[in-house]
Design an enzyme around this catalytic site. Structure first.
Site, PDB file in Angstrom:
ATOM      1  N   ALA A 118       0.851  -1.194   0.000  1.00  0.00           N
ATOM      2  CA  ALA A 118       0.000   0.000   0.000  1.00  0.00           C
ATOM      3  C   ALA A 118       0.881   1.236   0.000  1.00  0.00           C
ATOM      4  O   ALA A 118       2.046   1.185   0.402  1.00  0.00           O
ATOM      5  CB  ALA A 118      -0.891   0.017   1.240  1.00  0.00           C
TER       6      ALA A 118
ATOM      7  N   THR B 247      -6.123  -0.539   8.774  1.00  0.00           N
ATOM      8  CA  THR B 247      -5.610   0.409   9.780  1.00  0.00           C
ATOM      9  C   THR B 247      -6.746   0.959  10.633  1.00  0.00           C
ATOM     10  O   THR B 247      -7.893   1.031  10.169  1.00  0.00           O
ATOM     11  CB  THR B 247      -4.895   1.574   9.054  1.00  0.00           C
ATOM     12  N   ASP B 248      -6.399   1.391  11.842  1.00  0.00           N
ATOM     13  CA  ASP B 248      -7.427   2.012  12.694  1.00  0.00           C
ATOM     14  C   ASP B 248      -7.887   3.361  12.132  1.00  0.00           C
ATOM     15  O   ASP B 248      -8.903   3.903  12.557  1.00  0.00           O
ATOM     16  CB  ASP B 248      -6.920   2.185  14.138  1.00  0.00           C
ATOM     17  N   GLU B 249      -7.114   3.898  11.152  1.00  0.00           N
ATOM     18  CA  GLU B 249      -7.470   5.210  10.602  1.00  0.00           C
ATOM     19  C   GLU B 249      -8.794   5.179   9.835  1.00  0.00           C
ATOM     20  O   GLU B 249      -9.371   6.227   9.563  1.00  0.00           O
ATOM     21  CB  GLU B 249      -6.325   5.752   9.730  1.00  0.00           C
TER      22      GLU B 249
ATOM     23  N   ALA C  55      -9.273   7.089   3.507  1.00  0.00           N
ATOM     24  CA  ALA C  55     -10.435   6.809   2.643  1.00  0.00           C
ATOM     25  C   ALA C  55     -10.121   5.653   1.698  1.00  0.00           C
ATOM     26  O   ALA C  55     -10.973   4.792   1.437  1.00  0.00           O
ATOM     27  CB  ALA C  55     -10.817   8.058   1.854  1.00  0.00           C
TER      28      ALA C  55
ATOM     29  N   TYR D 157      -5.601   8.899   2.292  1.00  0.00           N
ATOM     30  CA  TYR D 157      -5.039   7.594   2.685  1.00  0.00           C
ATOM     31  C   TYR D 157      -6.092   6.746   3.402  1.00  0.00           C
ATOM     32  O   TYR D 157      -6.365   5.610   3.013  1.00  0.00           O
ATOM     33  CB  TYR D 157      -3.818   7.783   3.598  1.00  0.00           C
TER      34      TYR D 157
ATOM     35  N   ARG E 200      -1.278  19.576   9.927  1.00  0.00           N
ATOM     36  CA  ARG E 200      -1.698  18.753   8.788  1.00  0.00           C
ATOM     37  C   ARG E 200      -3.180  19.045   8.509  1.00  0.00           C
ATOM     38  O   ARG E 200      -3.982  19.016   9.464  1.00  0.00           O
ATOM     39  CB  ARG E 200      -1.500  17.284   9.175  1.00  0.00           C
TER      40      ARG E 200
ATOM     41  N   LYS F 204      -8.005   3.171   2.316  1.00  0.00           N
ATOM     42  CA  LYS F 204      -7.974   1.934   3.103  1.00  0.00           C
ATOM     43  C   LYS F 204      -9.393   1.486   3.464  1.00  0.00           C
ATOM     44  O   LYS F 204      -9.711   0.289   3.444  1.00  0.00           O
ATOM     45  CB  LYS F 204      -7.140   2.119   4.378  1.00  0.00           C
TER      46      LYS F 204
ATOM     47  N   GLY G 287      -6.919  18.446   8.056  1.00  0.00           N
ATOM     48  CA  GLY G 287      -7.791  17.317   8.438  1.00  0.00           C
ATOM     49  C   GLY G 287      -7.176  16.403   9.491  1.00  0.00           C
ATOM     50  O   GLY G 287      -7.612  15.253   9.655  1.00  0.00           O
TER      51      GLY G 287
HETATM   52  P1  NAD Z   1       5.417   1.012   3.889  1.00  0.00           P
HETATM   53  O1  NAD Z   1       5.077   2.243   3.109  1.00  0.00           O
HETATM   54  O2  NAD Z   1       6.616   0.993   4.754  1.00  0.00           O
HETATM   55  O3  NAD Z   1       5.550  -0.240   2.904  1.00  0.00           O
HETATM   56  C1  NAD Z   1       4.668  -0.475   1.848  1.00  0.00           C
HETATM   57  C2  NAD Z   1       5.314  -1.476   0.902  1.00  0.00           C
HETATM   58  O4  NAD Z   1       4.379  -1.763  -0.150  1.00  0.00           O
HETATM   59  C3  NAD Z   1       6.595  -0.967   0.219  1.00  0.00           C
HETATM   60  O5  NAD Z   1       7.594  -1.967   0.251  1.00  0.00           O
HETATM   61  C4  NAD Z   1       6.164  -0.681  -1.209  1.00  0.00           C
HETATM   62  O6  NAD Z   1       7.217  -0.865  -2.164  1.00  0.00           O
HETATM   63  C5  NAD Z   1       5.046  -1.708  -1.410  1.00  0.00           C
HETATM   64  N1  NAD Z   1       4.053  -1.300  -2.417  1.00  0.00           N
HETATM   65  C6  NAD Z   1       3.388  -0.117  -2.481  1.00  0.00           C
HETATM   66  N2  NAD Z   1       2.548  -0.121  -3.541  1.00  0.00           N
HETATM   67  C7  NAD Z   1       2.697  -1.332  -4.143  1.00  0.00           C
HETATM   68  C8  NAD Z   1       2.095  -1.934  -5.269  1.00  0.00           C
HETATM   69  N3  NAD Z   1       1.190  -1.283  -6.012  1.00  0.00           N
HETATM   70  N4  NAD Z   1       2.452  -3.206  -5.600  1.00  0.00           N
HETATM   71  C9  NAD Z   1       3.375  -3.872  -4.857  1.00  0.00           C
HETATM   72  N5  NAD Z   1       3.984  -3.335  -3.788  1.00  0.00           N
HETATM   73  C10 NAD Z   1       3.652  -2.082  -3.429  1.00  0.00           C
HETATM   74  O7  NAD Z   1       4.091   0.700   4.718  1.00  0.00           O
HETATM   75  P2  NAD Z   1       3.931   0.033   6.168  1.00  0.00           P
HETATM   76  O8  NAD Z   1       3.988   1.099   7.191  1.00  0.00           O
HETATM   77  O9  NAD Z   1       4.787  -1.153   6.259  1.00  0.00           O
HETATM   78  O10 NAD Z   1       2.396  -0.435   6.085  1.00  0.00           O
HETATM   79  C11 NAD Z   1       2.063  -1.729   5.563  1.00  0.00           C
HETATM   80  C12 NAD Z   1       0.556  -1.909   5.628  1.00  0.00           C
HETATM   81  O11 NAD Z   1       0.113  -1.766   6.979  1.00  0.00           O
HETATM   82  C13 NAD Z   1      -0.212  -0.856   4.825  1.00  0.00           C
HETATM   83  O12 NAD Z   1      -1.278  -1.508   4.186  1.00  0.00           O
HETATM   84  C14 NAD Z   1      -0.720   0.119   5.876  1.00  0.00           C
HETATM   85  O13 NAD Z   1      -1.939   0.692   5.465  1.00  0.00           O
HETATM   86  C15 NAD Z   1      -0.919  -0.795   7.074  1.00  0.00           C
HETATM   87  N6  NAD Z   1      -0.765  -0.176   8.407  1.00  0.00           N
HETATM   88  C16 NAD Z   1       0.339   0.588   8.701  1.00  0.00           C
HETATM   89  C17 NAD Z   1       0.479   1.112   9.989  1.00  0.00           C
HETATM   90  C18 NAD Z   1       1.705   1.904  10.385  1.00  0.00           C
HETATM   91  O14 NAD Z   1       1.755   2.431  11.506  1.00  0.00           O
HETATM   92  N7  NAD Z   1       2.718   2.013   9.552  1.00  0.00           N
HETATM   93  C19 NAD Z   1      -0.500   0.871  10.960  1.00  0.00           C
HETATM   94  C20 NAD Z   1      -1.625   0.094  10.611  1.00  0.00           C
HETATM   95  C21 NAD Z   1      -1.733  -0.429   9.332  1.00  0.00           C
HETATM   96  P1  TYD Z   2       2.661   9.587  11.109  1.00  0.00           P
HETATM   97  O1  TYD Z   2       3.871   8.876  11.594  1.00  0.00           O
HETATM   98  O2  TYD Z   2       2.678  10.226   9.764  1.00  0.00           O
HETATM   99  O3  TYD Z   2       1.441   8.545  11.242  1.00  0.00           O
HETATM  100  P2  TYD Z   2      -0.170   8.802  11.098  1.00  0.00           P
HETATM  101  O4  TYD Z   2      -0.400  10.135  10.519  1.00  0.00           O
HETATM  102  O5  TYD Z   2      -0.554   7.708  10.162  1.00  0.00           O
HETATM  103  O6  TYD Z   2      -0.719   8.646  12.470  1.00  0.00           O
HETATM  104  O7  TYD Z   2       2.296  10.717  12.179  1.00  0.00           O
HETATM  105  C1  TYD Z   2       2.074  10.415  13.549  1.00  0.00           C
HETATM  106  C2  TYD Z   2       1.614  11.680  14.231  1.00  0.00           C
HETATM  107  O8  TYD Z   2       2.701  12.621  14.206  1.00  0.00           O
HETATM  108  C3  TYD Z   2       0.462  12.376  13.522  1.00  0.00           C
HETATM  109  O9  TYD Z   2      -0.394  12.947  14.508  1.00  0.00           O
HETATM  110  C4  TYD Z   2       1.116  13.477  12.702  1.00  0.00           C
HETATM  111  C5  TYD Z   2       2.330  13.847  13.549  1.00  0.00           C
HETATM  112  N1  TYD Z   2       3.505  14.315  12.789  1.00  0.00           N
HETATM  113  C6  TYD Z   2       4.127  15.528  13.143  1.00  0.00           C
HETATM  114  O10 TYD Z   2       3.708  16.219  14.099  1.00  0.00           O
HETATM  115  N2  TYD Z   2       5.212  15.927  12.429  1.00  0.00           N
HETATM  116  C7  TYD Z   2       5.717  15.223  11.366  1.00  0.00           C
HETATM  117  O11 TYD Z   2       6.705  15.666  10.733  1.00  0.00           O
HETATM  118  C8  TYD Z   2       5.078  13.965  11.020  1.00  0.00           C
HETATM  119  C9  TYD Z   2       5.567  13.140   9.885  1.00  0.00           C
HETATM  120  C10 TYD Z   2       3.979  13.561  11.775  1.00  0.00           C
END
Ligand code: NAD
Ligand code: TYD
Length: 338
Positions: A83, A125-127, A155, A153, A276, A157, A278
């Site tokens: 994603a 995601t919880d978002e 929306a 993002y 940010r 998911k 929204g």
């Molecule tokens: P990330 O951005 O670190 O990794 C995403 C990976 O997907 C990358 O390796 C990218 O190359 C690959 N990718 C993107 N588009 C692609 C496509 N069209 N085809 C094939 N590969 C593709 O993301 P992450 O933080 O590891 O998140 C992984 C999943 O977990 C996502 O679906 C995200 O919505 C979900 N998620 C993330 C968090 C968080 O805190 N990071 C929390 C809850 C859920």
């Molecule tokens: P982020 O790591 O982008 O995750 P998410 O927006 O998916 O929760 O951001 C975590 C929190 O930190 C979010 O409330 C936005 C804030 N944030 C900042 O204050 N400064 C920054 O430079 C970034 C990237 C995030």
């Protein structure tokens, strides 16, 4: 058993590949990743030569390629991490989020139907639940909390989640969905709050905090997320959604101050910047369902997990410098221009 892990060169998918390859030496794992700016082969370096692991480069939106891969490999389970994952990027360019996060899911599920895959697991995601007010600490996200999204993002998911449930009802595709809170840990791309702040603090750069820094996130160590998905794909009930979270709520300001303290850096580095658009106020997961039904329990707590994560970032400068491509430098300039 053969398991496809999409997005396995990214943060959570990469940790999941390590976790599964180690835990299930008799299963076979194929990692499919398009290697976007967020995907990095170095994340998988330690397991690339394992007998039970294979990496394939490709895009989950590419119908022909996906079809051929499924025909050849005959997967039992598909776990979709692939994603676009960064809210700020979705505000600047929503289209790619709809392509990868929605069309990509449809493409994978059509292949699952055609090749009779026994389980499609969507990592959500919880978002998708939107946000909670700051003055109601008694409120939490439950699995039946209405979807109510704020960013392109979230929306995208939520759209995928609706499509997954539609495939379950219409075609009886055996699906599960997990909705996890914010993750932290090794291999996180330094555009997200925690690794960004560690990197900037280490270099004595200003630390950009959106608004007043009072927004709350519910932090979970990435390996606790991995163990939860492992349980869901093996023991979870088809057609169900599982929330994942460990009751580790912190304001952004608290998180940043903790990092500064561990690094021994001054709070004067903190710089409050334009909020940010929204910006979701508070996320908070109720994990009762996965705890009671599947017996899941997180192993890490935030106070020790964050110290280990800071240490990982300090010890892995080579990984960090390699993921910081030209594209990432352009992003930093565009996003933090003031
Ligand atoms: P990330 O951005 O670190 O990794 C995403 C990976 O997907 C990358 O390796 C990218 O190359 C690959 N990718 C993107 N588009 C692609 C496509 N069209 N085809 C094939 N590969 C593709 O993301 P992450 O933080 O590891 O998140 C992984 C999943 O977990 C996502 O679906 C995200 O919505 C979900 N998620 C993330 C968090 C968080 O805190 N990071 C929390 C809850 C859920
Ligand atoms: P982020 O790591 O982008 O995750 P998410 O927006 O998916 O929760 O951001 C975590 C929190 O930190 C979010 O409330 C936005 C804030 N944030 C900042 O204050 N400064 C920054 O430079 C970034 C990237 C995030």
């Amino acid at each position: 058993m053969k398991i496809l892990i999409t997005g396995g060169a990214g943060f959570i998918g990469g940790n999941f590949c390590h976790y599964m390859v180690e835990k299930y030496p008799n299963d076979k794992f194929v990692c499919l990743d398009a290697l976007t700016y967020a995907g990095n082969m170095e994340t998988l370096a330690d397991i690339l030569d394992r007998q039970n692991f294979k990496f394939v480069k490709g895009n989950i939106c590419d119908t022909e390629f996906v079809d051929q891969l499924f025909a050849e490999e005959k997967f039992d389970i598909v776990v979709n991490f692939a994603a676009e994952s960064h809210v700020d990027r979705s505000i600047q360019n929503p289209k790619i989020f709809l392509e990868s996060n929605v069309i990509g899911v449809q493409t994978l599920m059509d292949a699952c139907r055609k090749y009779k895959v026994a389980r499609f697991h969507q990592v959500s995601t919880d978002e998708v639940y939107g946000d909670l007010p700051l003055d109601r600490p008694d409120l939490f996200f439950h699995e039946d909390t209405p979807l109510h999204t704020s960013s392109p993002y979230s929306a995208s998911k939520a759209s995928a989640d609706l499509l997954v449930m539609a495939y379950y009802r219409t075609y009886q595709l055996p699906v599960t969905i997990s909705r996890c809170s914010n993750n932290y840990g090794p291999y996180q791309f330094p555009e997200k709050l925690i690794p960004l702040i560690i990197k900037k603090a280490q270099n004595n750069e200003k630390l950009p905090i959106y608004g007043k820094g009072e927004n709350v996130r519910d932090w979970l160590h990435v390996l606790d997320h991995c163990s939860a998905i492992d349980l869901i794909i093996h023991k979870g009930k088809v057609g169900e959604v599982y929330n994942i979270g460990g009751h580790n709520e912190r304001t952004n300001l608290e998180v940043v101050k903790t990092i500064l303290k561990v690094l021994g850096k001054p709070e004067s580095l903190i710089s409050f910047v334009t909020d940010r658009p929204g910006h979701d106020r508070r996320y908070a997961i109720d994990p009762e369902k996965i705890t009671k039904e599947l017996g899941w329990k997180p192993k890490y707590n935030f106070d020790t997990g964050i110290v280990a994560t800071i240490k990982w970032n300090l010890d892995n400068q080579a990984w960090l410098s390699h993921v910081e491509s030209g594209e990432y430098q352009n992003w930093l300039k565009k996003q933090y221009k003031d």
